[in-house]
Write an enzyme that holds these catalytic residues in place. Sequence first.
Site, PDB file in Angstrom:
ATOM      1  N   ILE A  15       0.939  -1.069  -0.008  1.00 42.94           N
ATOM      2  CA  ILE A  15       0.155  -0.090   0.056  1.00 42.94           C
ATOM      3  C   ILE A  15       1.004   1.374   0.012  1.00 42.94           C
ATOM      4  O   ILE A  15       0.731   2.120  -0.558  1.00 42.94           O
ATOM      5  CB  ILE A  15      -0.873  -0.007   1.075  1.00 42.94           C
ATOM      6  CG1 ILE A  15      -1.867  -1.194   1.094  1.00 42.94           C
ATOM      7  CG2 ILE A  15      -1.540   1.351   1.223  1.00 42.94           C
ATOM      8  CD1 ILE A  15      -2.678  -1.208   2.465  1.00 42.94           C
ATOM      9  N   ALA A  75       4.248   1.390   8.223  1.00 42.21           N
ATOM     10  CA  ALA A  75       5.226   0.323   8.497  1.00 42.21           C
ATOM     11  C   ALA A  75       4.494  -0.428   9.577  1.00 42.21           C
ATOM     12  O   ALA A  75       3.987  -0.144  10.620  1.00 42.21           O
ATOM     13  CB  ALA A  75       6.476   0.946   9.275  1.00 42.21           C
ATOM     14  N   TYR A 143      -2.622  -8.988  16.331  1.00 45.66           N
ATOM     15  CA  TYR A 143      -2.477  -7.728  15.386  1.00 45.66           C
ATOM     16  C   TYR A 143      -3.467  -6.675  15.685  1.00 45.66           C
ATOM     17  O   TYR A 143      -3.135  -5.446  15.687  1.00 45.66           O
ATOM     18  CB  TYR A 143      -2.607  -8.374  13.774  1.00 45.66           C
ATOM     19  CG  TYR A 143      -2.667  -7.536  13.045  1.00 45.66           C
ATOM     20  CD1 TYR A 143      -1.750  -6.767  12.161  1.00 45.66           C
ATOM     21  CD2 TYR A 143      -4.212  -6.948  12.306  1.00 45.66           C
ATOM     22  CE1 TYR A 143      -1.802  -5.813  11.351  1.00 45.66           C
ATOM     23  CE2 TYR A 143      -4.204  -6.242  11.497  1.00 45.66           C
ATOM     24  CZ  TYR A 143      -3.064  -5.700  10.790  1.00 45.66           C
ATOM     25  OH  TYR A 143      -3.143  -4.672   9.811  1.00 45.66           O
ATOM     26  N   LYS A 147      -3.169  -2.556  16.657  1.00 44.90           N
ATOM     27  CA  LYS A 147      -3.608  -1.457  15.900  1.00 44.90           C
ATOM     28  C   LYS A 147      -4.615  -0.687  16.572  1.00 44.90           C
ATOM     29  O   LYS A 147      -4.402   0.459  16.651  1.00 44.90           O
ATOM     30  CB  LYS A 147      -4.467  -2.087  14.798  1.00 44.90           C
ATOM     31  CG  LYS A 147      -3.407  -2.759  13.527  1.00 44.90           C
ATOM     32  CD  LYS A 147      -2.630  -1.333  12.869  1.00 44.90           C
ATOM     33  CE  LYS A 147      -1.653  -1.960  11.686  1.00 44.90           C
ATOM     34  NZ  LYS A 147      -0.975  -1.010  11.202  1.00 44.90           N
ATOM     35  N   ARG A 210     -15.823 -10.409   3.661  1.00 41.10           N
ATOM     36  CA  ARG A 210     -14.870  -9.340   3.620  1.00 41.10           C
ATOM     37  C   ARG A 210     -15.230  -8.262   2.698  1.00 41.10           C
ATOM     38  O   ARG A 210     -16.123  -8.446   1.635  1.00 41.10           O
ATOM     39  CB  ARG A 210     -13.325  -9.870   3.398  1.00 41.10           C
ATOM     40  CG  ARG A 210     -12.769 -11.108   4.032  1.00 41.10           C
ATOM     41  CD  ARG A 210     -12.424 -10.335   5.502  1.00 41.10           C
ATOM     42  NE  ARG A 210     -11.649 -11.005   6.344  1.00 41.10           N
ATOM     43  CZ  ARG A 210     -12.383 -11.960   7.448  1.00 41.10           C
ATOM     44  NH1 ARG A 210     -13.576 -11.837   7.433  1.00 41.10           N
ATOM     45  NH2 ARG A 210     -11.612 -12.652   8.192  1.00 41.10           N
ATOM     46  N   GLU A 271      -9.197 -14.946  13.396  1.00 43.46           N
ATOM     47  CA  GLU A 271      -9.763 -14.196  12.228  1.00 43.46           C
ATOM     48  C   GLU A 271     -11.338 -13.956  12.361  1.00 43.46           C
ATOM     49  O   GLU A 271     -12.041 -14.930  12.943  1.00 43.46           O
ATOM     50  CB  GLU A 271      -9.753 -15.043  10.813  1.00 43.46           C
ATOM     51  CG  GLU A 271      -8.238 -15.024  10.426  1.00 43.46           C
ATOM     52  CD  GLU A 271      -8.143 -15.598   8.994  1.00 43.46           C
ATOM     53  OE1 GLU A 271      -7.050 -15.552   8.477  1.00 43.46           O
ATOM     54  OE2 GLU A 271      -8.926 -16.443   8.784  1.00 43.46           O
TER      55      GLU A 271
END
Length: 313
Positions: A15, A75, A143, A147, A210, A271
Amino acid sequence: MAERTALVTGGAGFIGSHLCDALLARGLAVRVLDDFSTGREENVDPRCEVIRADVSDHDALRRGMDGAEVVFHLAARVTIRGSVDCFEADARTNLMGTLAVLGVAGERHVRRLVFASSMGVYADAGEGQLTTEEHPQEPISPYGISKLAGEKYVLQLSPRLGVEPVALRFFNTYGTRQGYTPYVGVITIFINKLLRGEGLTIFGDGRQCRDFVHVSDIVQANLLAMETRAVGEVFNVGTGRSTSVLDVAALLRGMLRPEASVRHEPAREEELRHAVADVGKARRLLGYEPRSRLEDRIGEVIEYSRSGGEGAR
Ligand code: NAD
Ligand code: UD1
């Protein structure tokens, strides 16, 4: 007038490199700070000034932000599957790296900090429901925790540091230059497996949904975040369209190799089952409008993978 300068952390990645191209096209001077752990040199336009360093390296960040007006902080270690095994390394980059970026942004009087967050911050949504920014934030992966924590630090502390923060929660992004590893996006994985003559693996029943958003729309949102007056806000960036993993498999098998086998493995605990963005807030406050449709853009990703990543630039 002095040239406007932007720093893009993670600018050699999927990205980030597309964002750098768009900033260059707008006439900004662009610096890339990246450790090239997943980022690649061939992604980076030679006009960018490259600082090869870890995102927690304060001296490197100072060089990157010297005279910079805006920082796009991308990053990160980006895999959700696998973040359970690597939670410490993930937190070091995703959380401590973000705090380093934030502190140096204040020290260097950066005007604006745009933070790349994720739909991974949310709790699961029900089938057929769109996720708004108010949806409960109960990440089920390390993760997602990193975030969410990063977002909160950025939004809470930036004003005290004299920095204008904007947080963007990207949904599942696809496009050229996404590196192929077993941990990256399902579209890149399925295309590469089909091109190599391998079968597909679907985690769970494949009915998980998704919101696949083309990288150009993610770039669009970042450019709007650079200029918006709606600072201190967090925005979903997606399309509002729901696509199941079974749909993706059917689309790609149909285009590439209808006879390819499909094997199911257990669903992954880390997930979400359903994550589709309500982009109403970004539409209203940023003027964001998703423009790309999966069926129209999938061909370029196939061509990119077929050519082994040639023609990335
Ligand atoms: P990517 O892996 O291609 O890009 C990440 C970049 O960060 C790479 O160039 C990598 O080399 C660099 N990097 C990693 N660790 C670093 C470190 N310690 N120091 C310096 N550089 C480091 O992944 P991407 O998909 O382009 O993701 C970019 C951002 O967008 C990430 O913050 C990710 O969490 C976020 N995001 C991505 C998606 C998606 O679907 N791809 C969705 C939501 C959010
Ligand atoms: C992706 C991003 C993450 C981002 C999130 C935001 C990467 C590596 N991850 O995670 O950084 O924050 O989007 O939306 O870019 N699947 C299969 N078989 C496979 C691979 C995947 O069935 O071989 C399924 C997964 O179980 C999942 C879905 O496809 O349900 C999407 O997975 P993936 O594309 O890897 O994205 P996320 O994990 O959602």
